[in-house]
Design a protein around this motif. Structure first.
Motif, PDB file in Angstrom:
ATOM      1  N   TRP A 111      59.155  19.130  16.889  1.00 31.49           N
ATOM      2  CA  TRP A 111      58.832  19.963  18.048  1.00 31.49           C
ATOM      3  C   TRP A 111      57.662  19.322  18.785  1.00 31.49           C
ATOM      4  N   GLN A 271      62.348  30.465  19.932  1.00 32.45           N
ATOM      5  CA  GLN A 271      61.557  29.242  19.779  1.00 32.45           C
ATOM      6  C   GLN A 271      61.586  28.473  21.099  1.00 32.45           C
ATOM      7  N   TYR A 276      56.305  27.180  21.736  1.00 34.63           N
ATOM      8  CA  TYR A 276      56.458  27.291  20.287  1.00 34.63           C
ATOM      9  C   TYR A 276      55.656  26.220  19.554  1.00 34.63           C
ATOM     10  N   GLU A 278      55.287  24.516  15.829  1.00 32.97           N
ATOM     11  CA  GLU A 278      55.859  24.342  14.492  1.00 32.97           C
ATOM     12  C   GLU A 278      54.889  23.546  13.633  1.00 32.97           C
TER      13      GLU A 278
END
Length: 279
Positions: A111, A271, A276, A278
C-alpha cells in the motif's frame, strides 16, 4: 492435471502468467497442500505478502512440488511499517529467508501509505534490490495515479504491475486506462468480489448459462480479456480447477460490454488508497 496458461509481457521485458493464485489467509500445513494442489493444476503465479504471514507456506509448497524454479512466478509484498529505505531492503531479504527462495519474480509495495509518505523511498529500495538480484520485477499494489506519477517522476522507473481491487462491481475503468497509457499491467485482487453477490447477478448468470460455464469462469475470463491478471483464491480443488479453466473460450464484445456495464458500487472493502494506512 496441468493447464496451459498464456503469458503477458511486462514493461521490463519479462513475462508473467495471465492468471495467478492468491494466498491471503492460507497458512499452515493445510495451506501448503492448497498451494501444491494449485501448482499441480497448472498455476504458476503464486501471490503472497509479508503481512499474510505465509511466505514460508509458499516456499515449502514450491519445494514439495518439484517444479523447476524458473517455471514459477512467485510474488510477495512489502508492508507499510517497513517503507524506510534500509528497513525495506532488510524486509525483502527477510521475505526470501522466510520462503527459502533465492529471489522473487515480482515484489510489490503493498500500500502507498500516503500519510507516512515514504513510498518513494520504499520504491527506491525495490529498485536497488532488483539490481542486487533479490527481485526480478518490481511493482506496486493499491497505488492511485497520483502515487504512480510521483514514483515515475522522482525515480524514472515505471512499475511493472499495479495490483488493485478489480471486479465487475468495481471495474476501475479510469485506473486501468492510466495503467494502459503508462505500460503498467493491471493485476486484480478480489477478482470475484464477494462470490455470493456475483453468483446472484442476473447478467452474469445469463452469460454463464448461455456459455455452459460457471459465473466465476465468466468473470475471470472478463479480467483476462481486459488485459488484467486475476489472482483468485480458493482452498477448494474443485474451484481451483474451475478458475484456471478459462482459456478455451472467448467472450464476445457484447458480453464484455454487458459485464463492464454492470453498475459500479465501488470497492467492497473499506480501504481507500488515498487515506488507508497498512502496517
Amino acid at each position: 492435471m496441468t493447464n496451459h496458461i498464456p503469458e503477458i509481457l511486462l514493461n521490463d521485458g519479462r513475462k508473467a502468467p495471465a492468471i495467478g493464485f492468491g494466498t491471503a489467509r492460507i497458512r499452515g500445513a493445510e495451506g501448503v497442500e492448497s498451494v501444491k494442489t494449485a501448482l499441480d493444476l497448472g498455476y504458476r503465479l503464486i501471490d503472497s505478502a509479508f503481512n499474510y504471514e505465509n511466505e514460508g507456506v509458499v516456499g515449502e509448497a514450491v519445494r514439495q512440488s518439484g517444479i523447476a524454479r524458473d517455471q514459477l512466478f512467485i510474488t510477495s509484498k512489502l508492508p507499510g511499517r517497513h517503507h524506510k529505505y534500509e528497513e525495506a531492503l532488510k524486509t525483502i531479504e527477510e521475505s526470501l529467508y522466510r520462503a527459502g527462495l533465492d529471489y522473487y519474480d515480482l515484489y510489490l509495495i503493498h500500500w502507498p501509505n500516503p500519510k507516512v509518505n515514504l513510498y518513494v523511498e520504499a520504491w527506491q529500495a525495490l529498485i536497488d534490490a532488483r539490481a542486487k538480484g533479490l527481485i526480478r520485477s518490481i511493482g506496486v499494489s493499491n497505488f492511485l495515479p497520483e502515487h504512480l506519477d510521483r514514483l515515475i517522476k522522482e525515480t524514472g522507473v515505471v512499475p511493472a504491475m499495479n495490483q488493485i481491487e478489480l471486479h465487475p462491481f468495481y471495474n476501475q475503468a479510469e485506473q486501468r486506462a492510466y495503467h494502459e497509457k503508462h505500460g503498467i499491467i493491471t493485476e486484480s485482487w478480489s477478482p470475484l468480489g464477494r462470490g455470493e453477490d456475483l453468483l446472484k447477478n442476473e447478467q452474469l448468470r445469463a452469460i454463464a448459462a448461455a456459455r455452459g460455464k460457471s459465473v466465476s469462469q465468466i468473470v475471470l475470463r472478463w479480467h483476462v480479456q481486459l488485459g488484467a491478471v486475476p489472482i483468485p483464491r480458493s482452498q477448494s480443488e474443485t474451484h481451483q480447477r474451475e478458475n484456471i479453466d478459462i482459456f478455451g473460450f472467448e467472450l464476445s464484445e457484447e458480453e464484455m460490454k454487458m459485464i463492464s456495464d454492470i453498475p459500479t458500487t465501488g470497492p467492497l472493502w473499506e480501504q481507500d488508497p488515498a487515506v488507508y494506512e497498512e502496517f
